[in-house]
Enzyme design. Structure first.
Site, mmCIF file in Angstrom:
data_model
loop_
_atom_site.group_PDB
_atom_site.id
_atom_site.type_symbol
_atom_site.label_atom_id
_atom_site.label_comp_id
_atom_site.label_asym_id
_atom_site.label_seq_id
_atom_site.Cartn_x
_atom_site.Cartn_y
_atom_site.Cartn_z
ATOM 1 C CB CYS A 174 -25.429 17.357 114.785
ATOM 2 S SG CYS A 174 -27.105 16.735 114.922
ATOM 3 C CD GLU A 186 -20.057 19.376 114.426
ATOM 4 O OE1 GLU A 186 -19.922 19.865 113.296
ATOM 5 O OE2 GLU A 186 -21.162 19.058 114.906
ATOM 6 N N GLY A 232 -25.799 13.967 93.824
ATOM 7 C CA GLY A 232 -24.693 14.710 93.226
ATOM 8 C C GLY A 232 -23.882 15.446 94.276
ATOM 9 C CB VAL A 261 -26.805 18.622 93.025
ATOM 10 C CG1 VAL A 261 -28.304 18.465 93.290
ATOM 11 C CG2 VAL A 261 -26.396 17.848 91.780
ATOM 12 N N GLY A 262 -26.253 20.858 95.188
ATOM 13 C CA GLY A 262 -26.699 21.602 96.372
ATOM 14 C C GLY A 262 -26.679 23.097 96.120
ATOM 15 N N GLY A 270 -22.360 18.528 96.522
ATOM 16 C CA GLY A 270 -22.923 19.707 97.159
ATOM 17 C C GLY A 270 -22.618 20.969 96.384
ATOM 18 C CE LYS A 326 -26.254 17.512 97.658
ATOM 19 N NZ LYS A 326 -25.158 16.592 98.044
ATOM 20 C CD GLU A 363 -32.369 22.006 112.644
ATOM 21 O OE1 GLU A 363 -31.614 21.901 113.623
ATOM 22 O OE2 GLU A 363 -33.515 22.486 112.734
HETATM 23 P P1 NAD Z 1 -21.749 19.310 104.858
HETATM 24 O O1 NAD Z 1 -22.122 20.674 105.270
HETATM 25 O O2 NAD Z 1 -20.421 19.070 104.285
HETATM 26 O O3 NAD Z 1 -22.791 18.761 103.789
HETATM 27 C C1 NAD Z 1 -24.180 18.722 104.012
HETATM 28 C C2 NAD Z 1 -24.906 18.701 102.688
HETATM 29 O O4 NAD Z 1 -24.649 19.935 102.004
HETATM 30 C C3 NAD Z 1 -24.449 17.598 101.742
HETATM 31 O O5 NAD Z 1 -25.552 17.119 101.016
HETATM 32 C C4 NAD Z 1 -23.494 18.334 100.822
HETATM 33 O O6 NAD Z 1 -23.385 17.728 99.570
HETATM 34 C C5 NAD Z 1 -24.171 19.675 100.706
HETATM 35 N N1 NAD Z 1 -23.294 20.774 100.305
HETATM 36 C C6 NAD Z 1 -21.946 20.877 100.446
HETATM 37 N N2 NAD Z 1 -21.513 22.047 99.938
HETATM 38 C C7 NAD Z 1 -22.595 22.707 99.482
HETATM 39 C C8 NAD Z 1 -22.790 23.968 98.867
HETATM 40 N N3 NAD Z 1 -21.788 24.811 98.633
HETATM 41 N N4 NAD Z 1 -24.059 24.336 98.555
HETATM 42 C C9 NAD Z 1 -25.099 23.533 98.804
HETATM 43 N N5 NAD Z 1 -24.971 22.318 99.370
HETATM 44 C C10 NAD Z 1 -23.729 21.907 99.716
HETATM 45 O O7 NAD Z 1 -21.999 18.411 106.151
HETATM 46 P P2 NAD Z 1 -21.725 16.848 106.321
HETATM 47 O O8 NAD Z 1 -20.257 16.655 106.423
HETATM 48 O O9 NAD Z 1 -22.487 16.090 105.308
HETATM 49 O O10 NAD Z 1 -22.420 16.577 107.739
HETATM 50 C C11 NAD Z 1 -21.795 16.822 108.941
HETATM 51 C C12 NAD Z 1 -22.261 18.133 109.537
HETATM 52 O O11 NAD Z 1 -23.670 18.151 109.653
HETATM 53 C C13 NAD Z 1 -21.745 18.343 110.941
HETATM 54 O O12 NAD Z 1 -21.304 19.676 111.104
HETATM 55 C C14 NAD Z 1 -22.966 18.103 111.810
HETATM 56 O O13 NAD Z 1 -22.943 18.737 113.048
HETATM 57 C C15 NAD Z 1 -24.043 18.601 110.956
HETATM 58 N N6 NAD Z 1 -25.329 18.033 111.356
HETATM 59 C C16 NAD Z 1 -26.256 18.826 111.965
HETATM 60 C C17 NAD Z 1 -27.465 18.292 112.368
HETATM 61 C C18 NAD Z 1 -28.517 19.135 113.002
HETATM 62 O O14 NAD Z 1 -29.671 18.747 112.985
HETATM 63 N N7 NAD Z 1 -28.198 20.293 113.564
HETATM 64 C C19 NAD Z 1 -27.731 16.946 112.156
HETATM 65 C C20 NAD Z 1 -26.764 16.161 111.556
HETATM 66 C C21 NAD Z 1 -25.567 16.731 111.140
#
Ligand code: NAD
Length: 472
Positions: free
Chosen positions: A279, A379, A201, A206-207, A203, A170, A245
């Protein structure tokens, strides 16, 4: 504009089951470039059923079969390098040079490194009168963010497949096009049907359905700490293996004796790369109080070289942010920091000159903030560096460790031993010494609220393995 109306399930592209779509915008132009299906729970169930059906066969495949399949996948990534870079530039706004070198180059390097890990890994060992086996953990839900969209897909899917697991991916709703390209490349690699599946889809739909579904054995998530917490709770209720992560607020510590100009210049390049949407970005630069003003002068001169522009132009170093929402968030942090008394060393509020279209912010350097200011603790996920002075090494360590996060970091010193000794005391998953160099075999992951679990190398493979011991 392309309208895609299918999901990759069970070895082929199937018509989308739901009526809704997600429109993908080019963040540099704000123009729509494509629409993809907004998946529904029925598609999650279908993809998991396909992954479950394929699991026993793939788990029983030999190391050689998996190596051959993943070599074809890696070669497919390499063959599509230009299309990968162009796709990431179009939907994320990453400048073309960085898109080729990092957004396309890193996943190819990571896939290659996993071929080496798989070739060498001992899937069973003798321990006294026991044989201990590392078995495939089953069906994996991979949920990924948008900032390094292909790298983070590859860093989950490739080790999961190498371990003998099957996968439902996803991807982020901001960057579904690179995930579709990845599915095409997997399709071209000729894996058995159902071993890899893609459901695009939201988060929250689908997530969330994936994280809660009893048909998932492992949830591998990269994204924000807030969503990671929700996914961890959901996976915990189902007693699933989970790796998270999450976010970071990494410190870059310049110890006396370091090459100050190099440290500051490399730090700015690190924070402004990918418009700060990294990140691991070293968003807090810690310098000795005696060198504070000199460091700020170097930072001001260096920052002037990072003029935002069209990411498709090979000369551009800083593109837009991914979305209007992200732009507003970063601008609010800059405004908030100024309200908290920050000194503006470079950049500042508002749009860069001449760029009122596109989700741009000004690459910004802030000084004189108290350590508990929001811009120091939280962040931001934009091109914003905070510079903090320290009085002595203990003070530097307290500042470095003084956030909820522990993902990455940097230490600069006159010699590597001094830097490494300081790095050993940092509460963080990885530290670059005097600049460092990416190693696709080194374990990557966070301490504290930056997550649990590791990606890359042997440690990354082991996230997708279950232990079994036989006593004789
Ligand atoms: P996000 O948490 O908003 O979304 C990440 C994923 O989770 C997306 O696919 C999203 O659709 C899904 N998602 C959202 N709500 C969900 C839910 N309730 N249940 C299941 N899935 C859900 O993050 P983002 O804005 O896409 O990415 C930025 C963040 O990612 C930053 O905080 C960054 O630090 C972090 N990040 C961490 C690493 C690492 O390896 N530690 C690497 C890259 C990014």
């Amino acid at each position: 504009m392309e309208h895609y109306a299918d999901q990759y399930i069970g070895g082929g592209w199937r018509p989308a089951a739901g009526p809704d779509t997600i429109v993908v915008l080019n963040p540099a132009t704000e123009q729509p470039i494509a629409a993809v299906p907004a998946g529904i729970a029925a598609e999650v169930a279908a993809a998991l059923a396909a992954a479950r059906a394929a699991a026993p066969g793939w788990a029983a495949s030999s190391r050689e079969e998996r190596l051959a399949a993943l070599t074809r996948l890696r070669d497919g990534l390499a063959a599509h390098r230009a299309e990968i870079a162009a796709t990431v530039t179009a939907e994320l706004g990453t400048p073309a040079g960085f898109a080729d070198a990092v957004q396309a180059g890193t996943p190819i390097a990571v896939a290659s490194a996993y071929l080496d890990v798989l070739a060498d890994y001992a899937f069973h060992e003798k321990v006294g009168n026991s044989t201990v086996y590392a078995e495939p953990a089953g069906v994996v839900a991979a949920i990924t963010p948008w900032n390094y969209p292909l790298h983070l897909i590859v860093a989950k899917v490739v080790p999961a497949l190498a371990a003998g697991c099957t996968v439902v991916l996803k991807p982020s709703e901001e960057t579904p096009l690179i995930a579709r390209l990845f599915a095409r490349i997997v399709d071209g690699a000729g894996l058995p049907p159902g071993v890899f599946n893609l459901v695009t889809g939201l988060g929250t739909v689908v997530g969330a359905a994936l994280a809660a579904h009893p048909g998932v054995d492992v949830v591998s998530f990269t994204g924000s700490t807030a969503v990671g917490r929700a996914i961890g709770e959901s996976a915990g209720r189902g007693i699933k293996k989970v790796s998270l992560e999450l976010g970071g607020k990494s410190a870059s510590v310049v110890l006396p004796g370091a090459d100050l100009a190099r440290a500051v210049n490399v730090n700015l390049a690190n924070v402004f790369a990918n418009s700060g949407q990294t990140c691991t970005a070293w968003t807090r630069l810690l310098v000795h109080r005696d060198q504070y003003e000199e460091a700020l002068a170097i930072a001001a001169a260096s920052a002037a070289k990072y003029a935002p522009g069209d990411p498709a132009d090979p000369a551009t170093q800083v593109g837009p942010l991914v979305s209007a929402r992200q732009r507003e968030r970063v601008r609010e942090y800059i405004d908030g920091a100024l309200a908290d008394g920050a000194r503006l060393v470079a950049g500042g509020p508002g749009a860069p000159e001449g760029l009122d279209r596109g989700y741009y912010v000004r690459p910004t350097v802030l000084a004189d903030l108290p350590p508990d200011a929001r811009a120091v603790q939280e962040e931001i996920f934009g091109p914003v560096l905070v510079v903090l002075p320290y009085d002595d090494e203990e003070h530097a360590l307290a500042l470095a460790n003084g956030t909820e996060y522990g993902l990455a970091g940097a230490v600069w010193a006159g010699d590597e031993e001094t830097a490494a000794a300081f790095a050993r005391r940092m509460e963080t998953g990885q530290v670059d010494i005097n600049g460092g160099r990416f190693n696709p075999l080194a374990p990557f992951g966070g301490w504290k609220n930056s997550g649990v679990g590791r990606e890359l190398g042997r440690h990354g493979l082991e996230e997708f393995l279950q232990t079994k011991s036989l006593q004789f």
